[in-house]
Design an enzyme around this catalytic site. Structure first.
Site, PDB file in Angstrom:
ATOM      1  N   HIS A 146       0.857  -1.188   0.000  1.00 14.59           N
ATOM      2  CA  HIS A 146       0.000   0.000   0.000  1.00 14.59           C
ATOM      3  C   HIS A 146       0.895   1.240   0.000  1.00 14.59           C
ATOM      4  O   HIS A 146       2.068   1.177   0.397  1.00 14.59           O
ATOM      5  CB  HIS A 146      -0.892   0.027   1.240  1.00 14.59           C
ATOM      6  CG  HIS A 146      -2.009  -0.966   1.195  1.00 14.59           C
ATOM      7  ND1 HIS A 146      -3.088  -0.885   2.045  1.00 14.59           N
ATOM      8  CD2 HIS A 146      -2.224  -2.050   0.422  1.00 14.59           C
ATOM      9  CE1 HIS A 146      -3.924  -1.880   1.792  1.00 14.59           C
ATOM     10  NE2 HIS A 146      -3.410  -2.605   0.810  1.00 14.59           N
ATOM     11  N   GLU A 180       1.089   3.838   1.908  1.00 12.85           N
ATOM     12  CA  GLU A 180       1.682   4.205   3.197  1.00 12.85           C
ATOM     13  C   GLU A 180       2.886   3.333   3.528  1.00 12.85           C
ATOM     14  O   GLU A 180       3.928   3.833   3.959  1.00 12.85           O
ATOM     15  CB  GLU A 180       0.650   4.064   4.331  1.00 12.85           C
ATOM     16  CG  GLU A 180      -0.575   4.927   4.182  1.00 12.85           C
ATOM     17  CD  GLU A 180      -1.742   4.221   3.523  1.00 12.85           C
ATOM     18  OE1 GLU A 180      -2.884   4.464   3.950  1.00 12.85           O
ATOM     19  OE2 GLU A 180      -1.526   3.432   2.567  1.00 12.85           O
ATOM     20  N   CYS A 237      -5.867   2.070   6.293  1.00 14.85           N
ATOM     21  CA  CYS A 237      -6.521   0.826   6.710  1.00 14.85           C
ATOM     22  C   CYS A 237      -5.831   0.311   7.983  1.00 14.85           C
ATOM     23  O   CYS A 237      -4.855   0.898   8.463  1.00 14.85           O
ATOM     24  CB  CYS A 237      -6.429  -0.213   5.593  1.00 14.85           C
ATOM     25  SG  CYS A 237      -4.756  -0.850   5.305  1.00 14.85           S
ATOM     26  N   CYS A 266      -2.007  -0.624   7.393  1.00 12.69           N
ATOM     27  CA  CYS A 266      -1.150   0.553   7.287  1.00 12.69           C
ATOM     28  C   CYS A 266      -1.049   1.288   8.623  1.00 12.69           C
ATOM     29  O   CYS A 266       0.015   1.778   8.996  1.00 12.69           O
ATOM     30  CB  CYS A 266      -1.657   1.473   6.193  1.00 12.69           C
ATOM     31  SG  CYS A 266      -1.461   0.751   4.553  1.00 12.69           S
TER      32      CYS A 266
END
Length: 148
Positions: free
Chosen positions: A46, A48, A76, A79
């Site tokens: 992801h 991040e 999320c 992350c």
């Protein structure tokens, strides 16, 4: 956040969900990332996490105290766990995520007293622009699916 938006556009241009992130320390960008789970065959890729990895490598430390993470979409749970382990001081996000966001949309991990690190959270920065990028990406994807 504007640079995170540019990174999100990069993700979208390669067929990834358009989310971008940057890590800033003392006014300088020390980490950049955008969504790449499809291309990297990595569920943890992801935006991040990619930005945190970049910053940790550049700074030579897995802990990133005093840093701010700017991300175009509310983080999320995965992350947010990485953000907490990195000891990020502040998270600034654009669009909320009513399905998987854990900075207030579904739950708020950042106010969970039992967790040992709490980053300051600010949401809604350039939310319209961040949300529009995501909406247009998914609308185009649905349109392709319907016409196939």
């Amino acid at each position: 956040m504007r640079i995170a938006l540019e990174l999100a556009r990069t993700a979208g241009s390669i067929g990834e969900v358009p989310v971008g992130a940057v890590v800033v320390k003392d006014g300088d960008i020390v980490g950049r990332g955008y969504n790449q789970p499809i291309g990297k065959h990595d569920p943890t890729a992801h935006a991040e996490v990619m930005a945190l990895r970049d910053a940790a490598q550049r700074l030579g430390n897995y802990r990133l105290p005093g840093c701010t993470l700017y991300v175009t979409l509310e983080p999320c749970a995965m992350c947010s766990g990485a953000i907490m382990h990195a000891r990020i001081a502040r998270v600034v996000f654009g669009a909320t995520d009513p399905k998987t966001g854990v900075a207030g949309s579904v739950i708020n991990l950042y106010t969970e007293e039992r967790l040992n690190h709490h980053a300051e959270i600010e949401g809604g920065v350039l939310a319209g622009e961040c949300g529009a990028l995501l909406s247009s990406f998914f609308a185009a994807r649905r349109s392709k699916t319907l016409s196939a």
